[in-house]
Design a protein around this motif. Structure first.
Motif, mmCIF file in Angstrom:
data_model
loop_
_atom_site.group_PDB
_atom_site.id
_atom_site.type_symbol
_atom_site.label_atom_id
_atom_site.label_comp_id
_atom_site.label_asym_id
_atom_site.label_seq_id
_atom_site.Cartn_x
_atom_site.Cartn_y
_atom_site.Cartn_z
ATOM 1 N N LEU A 3 0.852 -1.189 0.000
ATOM 2 C CA LEU A 3 0.000 0.000 0.000
ATOM 3 C C LEU A 3 0.888 1.238 0.000
ATOM 4 O O LEU A 3 1.927 1.265 0.670
ATOM 5 C CB LEU A 3 -0.900 0.031 1.236
ATOM 6 N N GLY A 4 0.473 2.252 -0.726
ATOM 7 C CA GLY A 4 1.250 3.487 -0.754
ATOM 8 C C GLY A 4 0.378 4.682 -1.079
ATOM 9 O O GLY A 4 -0.749 4.540 -1.562
ATOM 10 N N GLN A 5 0.910 5.866 -0.812
ATOM 11 C CA GLN A 5 0.214 7.107 -1.148
ATOM 12 C C GLN A 5 1.258 8.140 -1.543
ATOM 13 O O GLN A 5 2.346 8.190 -0.965
ATOM 14 C CB GLN A 5 -0.620 7.616 0.037
ATOM 15 N N GLU A 6 0.957 8.938 -2.576
ATOM 16 C CA GLU A 6 1.911 9.910 -3.091
ATOM 17 C C GLU A 6 1.173 11.166 -3.528
ATOM 18 O O GLU A 6 0.136 11.101 -4.196
ATOM 19 C CB GLU A 6 2.701 9.325 -4.264
ATOM 20 N N ILE A 7 1.714 12.332 -3.169
ATOM 21 C CA ILE A 7 1.034 13.593 -3.413
ATOM 22 C C ILE A 7 1.290 14.138 -4.820
ATOM 23 O O ILE A 7 0.403 14.742 -5.429
ATOM 24 C CB ILE A 7 1.460 14.638 -2.348
ATOM 25 N N ASN A 8 2.484 13.935 -5.370
ATOM 26 C CA ASN A 8 2.837 14.484 -6.682
ATOM 27 C C ASN A 8 2.230 13.631 -7.791
ATOM 28 O O ASN A 8 2.415 12.419 -7.829
ATOM 29 C CB ASN A 8 4.354 14.548 -6.823
ATOM 30 N N GLU A 9 1.526 14.269 -8.718
ATOM 31 C CA GLU A 9 0.783 13.539 -9.750
ATOM 32 C C GLU A 9 1.704 12.716 -10.652
ATOM 33 O O GLU A 9 1.450 11.539 -10.911
ATOM 34 C CB GLU A 9 -0.025 14.529 -10.592
ATOM 35 N N VAL A 10 2.792 13.332 -11.141
ATOM 36 C CA VAL A 10 3.705 12.607 -12.030
ATOM 37 C C VAL A 10 4.384 11.469 -11.282
ATOM 38 O O VAL A 10 4.495 10.349 -11.790
ATOM 39 C CB VAL A 10 4.750 13.565 -12.640
ATOM 40 N N SER A 11 4.851 11.740 -10.063
ATOM 41 C CA SER A 11 5.491 10.691 -9.262
ATOM 42 C C SER A 11 4.516 9.556 -8.983
ATOM 43 O O SER A 11 4.899 8.374 -9.008
ATOM 44 C CB SER A 11 6.017 11.274 -7.949
ATOM 45 N N TRP A 12 3.262 9.896 -8.719
ATOM 46 C CA TRP A 12 2.252 8.866 -8.454
ATOM 47 C C TRP A 12 2.064 7.967 -9.676
ATOM 48 O O TRP A 12 2.025 6.741 -9.556
ATOM 49 C CB TRP A 12 0.930 9.532 -8.069
ATOM 50 N N LYS A 13 1.949 8.561 -10.869
ATOM 51 C CA LYS A 13 1.770 7.756 -12.081
ATOM 52 C C LYS A 13 2.977 6.861 -12.333
ATOM 53 O O LYS A 13 2.835 5.682 -12.681
ATOM 54 C CB LYS A 13 1.528 8.669 -13.284
ATOM 55 N N LEU A 14 4.185 7.427 -12.131
ATOM 56 C CA LEU A 14 5.387 6.616 -12.300
ATOM 57 C C LEU A 14 5.403 5.465 -11.302
ATOM 58 O O LEU A 14 5.794 4.341 -11.632
ATOM 59 C CB LEU A 14 6.638 7.480 -12.125
#
Length: 726
Positions: A255-266
């Motif tokens: 499980l993970g969560q990421e705030i930056n849109e590009v980083s999240w997609k990567l």
């Protein structure tokens, strides 16, 4: 590794360079200079060549042919694509990386879907064969099939509207060049994204945890199983490393969560290459906890360090059990412990400044200590994270601490690590094992204390020091005098005394007498002395030093650091111990050349010019400038003496540009004029100055020997082994 179509196997320029063991620029030169070099095949947006024609040409011209490595070729394609990002509308390296990874994912997905398709061709082949006008429609169709069971993957595969059909087709053509080993692919993607995070400062130190630190985090969390959470996932690098470690485990859920849109997609694309059960949510974990109510067995957390946080937005959140603060570090810590299961363990990367201080941060630390949730604090050396020079602190939190209740382990690893010029520092496998062994011994109730490295402290003792958690506060750094042998100590002191005496004899034998110095000062300058420009005294124009270049000419060359010139002797006689890392491009220095400091020139520098007297070619720092001296006109040492004189300082200072850092300009340097006597006079001056310089060096050695001698005496007194009688 080469791409195959029909009976032809095609290779790109970068692959030809790999075959020949040269840089891509060398291949470009061959194409210009040799009329018989194979022509590229028609019908491709990227120049491709038939493999057999290329290998025949290389053999005909006496060039060795090396096998193509799939991992390295994919890396070359990736680096070439990322480096060209700013010249395309894909813009930033992050967006370029995303487009490349999207195409790579669709390409590797084709074999898993083609059997279920009603079309005779796979989806990927439809994309490859589409024109610029139709490639987006083919791409979107493939993305629907590839993400039919994941809305997150569907979003991650969507191409931004500003990307044109030309750029989309170009990305497809680049990715189509590689024939990939699917077994190695997930780990390769992790490695590529790790390089992206390390080499692009815009992502900061938080887009991805470097491999060495991630490996240590995982070792400290073993055994890993069940639910594993990363609340600041970045590119998913730490979770990817866990997926690789736990590939044989069927019970692992990521499980993970990421705030930056590009980083999240990567991150979504990256982790889906592993095929693991993974759920990466987008958004700010502190402001919107996507996994509210989830308890994890293991948590790995490398959040943005030292950022501001406004807890008023969710002041009554149950996560803030121990209070709120304006900096996010200890808010992240509370988020971590809130999600720990009954036997859960989590580890968080922090900045050293968060371990001390008063106010609300101290109150939260006290609360966590009183709740017996802090298990260990480990400080690592600086330079391990991209974009920052601060050291790294790892804080381990645990729920189940019955055997270790009321105590905290501290480890001081600041002296560990490998310093690498121009790159992130590294922590070695043996050092990772050393830290992990100490923590494991602590968990198993075995001896874990080591002077100057590790120790435990009680919660009461920590509270008495203001809930400060810096390891150096609680680790013993004093010597173990009871283990010192008296005879060994006194023997060492005698050796130091002999060293001082030897140094003094060297000074006496090498120093010119006052009469000899006066003789030097009485040299009469010949009438035919000339005034010449420095440009007239050189064989070639001055050049600055080596730069890292994947397509450079040289690799693993002995390398001279700037400090060896600016703070060392005037003559460099030993082959440097340091070597260049990776391929380098630039001038190599040879015996008789001069190296001149070309940056930061000021009058306080002790020495800014040195002569090379090394038996082999050496590379040198880009902060140095090479002067290749014409020895028919001037002795290199004579020019060095002139440039390091007071008038030389003034002339060089006038030849710099810039305000905060002076950069020496070669064109201005060449115009500096100096008085040049005949060669006999030059050699006479150089010989006498050589003796004076040697005497000065001997004096420095004697001073250092004296300091060591005094330090040895102090140690002997402190250990009670030396008495002084009246």
């Amino acid at each position: 590794m080469a791409h195959q179509t029909g009976s032809k196997r095609r290779v790109s320029v970068s692959e030809i360079a790999q075959l020949a063991g040269v840089g891509s620029s060398a291949v470009s030169n061959w194409r210009k200079r040799h009329a018989d070099f194979p022509l590229p095949l028609a019908g491709n947006s990227v120049d491709l060549f038939e493999l057999t024609e290329v290998t025949d040409w290389l053999s005909l011209h006496g060039k060795d042919v090396a096998p193509l490595d799939e991992h390295e070729t994919l890396r070359r394609l990736w680096n070439s694509w990322i480096d060209g990002a700013r010249s395309r509308d894909t813009g930033s390296p992050g967006h370029a990386a995303l487009l490349f990874l999207q195409a790579l994912f669709l390409r590797e997905y084709r074999d898993r879907t083609s059997a279920a398709l009603p079309l005779p061709e796979s989806l990927w082949q439809r994309i490859v064969g589409s024109s610029e006008a139709h490639v987006r429609a083919a791409w979107d169709a493939a993305a629907v099939v590839a993400s039919q069971n994941s809305s997150a993957l569907h979003r991650a595969l969507a191409v931004p509207a500003h990307v044109t059909g030309i750029e989309l087709r170009e990305a497809v053509q680049v990715v189509a060049l590689a024939q990939i080993d699917p077994i190695r692919l997930p780990a390769t993607v992790t490695s590529l994204l790790r390089d992206l995070a390390a080499n692009n400062a815009r992502f900061g130190p938080d887009a991805g945890t470097p491999a060495g630190i991630a490996e240590l985090l995982i070792r400290l969390l073993e055994p890993i199983g069940g639910t594993v959470m990363d609340p600041a996932a970045g590119f998913g690098l730490a979770l990817g490393q866990i997926a690789e470690h736990a590939a044989h485990r069927s019970d692992v859920r990521l499980l993970g969560q990421e705030i930056n849109e590009v980083s999240w997609k990567l991150g979504v694309l990256h982790l889906n290459f592993y095929g693991s059960f993974v759920d990466i949510a987008d958004g700010d974990s502190l402001r919107y906890d996507h996994f509210r109510g989830v308890l994890a067995d293991r948590i790995i957390l490398h959040p943005p360090l030292g950022v501001r946080f406004d807890a008023n937005e969710n002041l009554f959140d149950p996560r803030w059990q121990f209070g709120t603060t304006k900096t996010a570090d200890w808010m992240w810590a509370q988020h971590l412990v809130h999600h720990l299961g009954e036997r859960g363990r989590g580890i968080m990367v922090m900045a050293p400044g968060a371990l001390a201080g008063s106010g609300r941060n101290a109150d939260i630390r006290r609360g966590l200590l009183d709740a017996d949730l802090i298990d260990a604090v480990i400080e690592l050396p600086p330079g391990l994270l991209p974009g920052t020079a601060i050291s790294v602190v790892l804080v381990i939190f645990a729920r189940d601490r019955a055997a270790r209740a009321g105590e905290v382990l501290f480890v001081d690893g600041r002296k560990l690590g490998l310093n690498r010029r121009g790159q992130l520092n590294e922590i070695a496998d043996a050092e990772i094992a050393r830290i992990a062994d100490v923590v494991m011994a602590w968990h198993e109730g075995r001896n874990h204390e080591e002077p100057q490295f590790s120790a435990t402290a009680s919660v009461d003792e920590i509270r008495q020091h203001g809930a400060e958690l810096r390891p150096q506060r609680f680790i013993r750094y004093g010597g173990q005098s009871t283990q010192v042998n008296r005879h060994v100590v006194l023997s060492d002191v005698r050796v130091l005394a002999d060293s001082v005496a030897s140094s003094l004899r060297e000074i006496e034998s090498s120093s010119p007498s006052i009469a000899e110095v006066n003789q030097l000062l009485q040299i009469s300058w010949p009438a035919d002395s000339r005034t010449l420009r420095i440009a007239d005294l050189l064989r070639e124009r001055p050049v600055t030093g080596t730069r890292h270049d994947p397509a450079g000419e040289h690799d693993a060359v002995p390398w001279i650091a700037t400090g060896e010139v600016t703070g060392g002797a005037g003559v460099l006689t030993d082959v440097p111990e340091a070597f260049t890392r990776g391929r380098i491009k630039g001038r190599l220095a040879r015996r008789g050349d001069l190296l001149l400091a070309s940056r930061g020139i000021d009058r306080s520098a002790r020495a800014r010019c040195a002569k090379i007297d090394v038996p082999q070619e050496v590379a040198f720092s880009e902060s140095l400038m090479l002067l290749s001296v014409n020895t028919d006109l001037i002795e290199p040492d004579y020019l060095r003496l002139v440039l390091t004189s007071s008038s030389g300082y003034e002339a060089l200072a006038a030849a710099t540009t810039g305000t905060t850092i002076g950069n020496l300009r070669a064109d201005v340097l060449e115009e500096i004029e100096i008085a040049v006597p005949d060669m006999k006079t030059q050699r006479h001056v150089v010989a006498w100055f050589g003796r004076l310089e040697q005497a000065s060096r001997d004096l420095q050695v004697a001073a250092q020997s004296s300091e060591r001698f005094l330090a040895g005496l102090r140690d002997a007194v402190a250990d009670g082994y030396l008495g002084i009688t009246a």
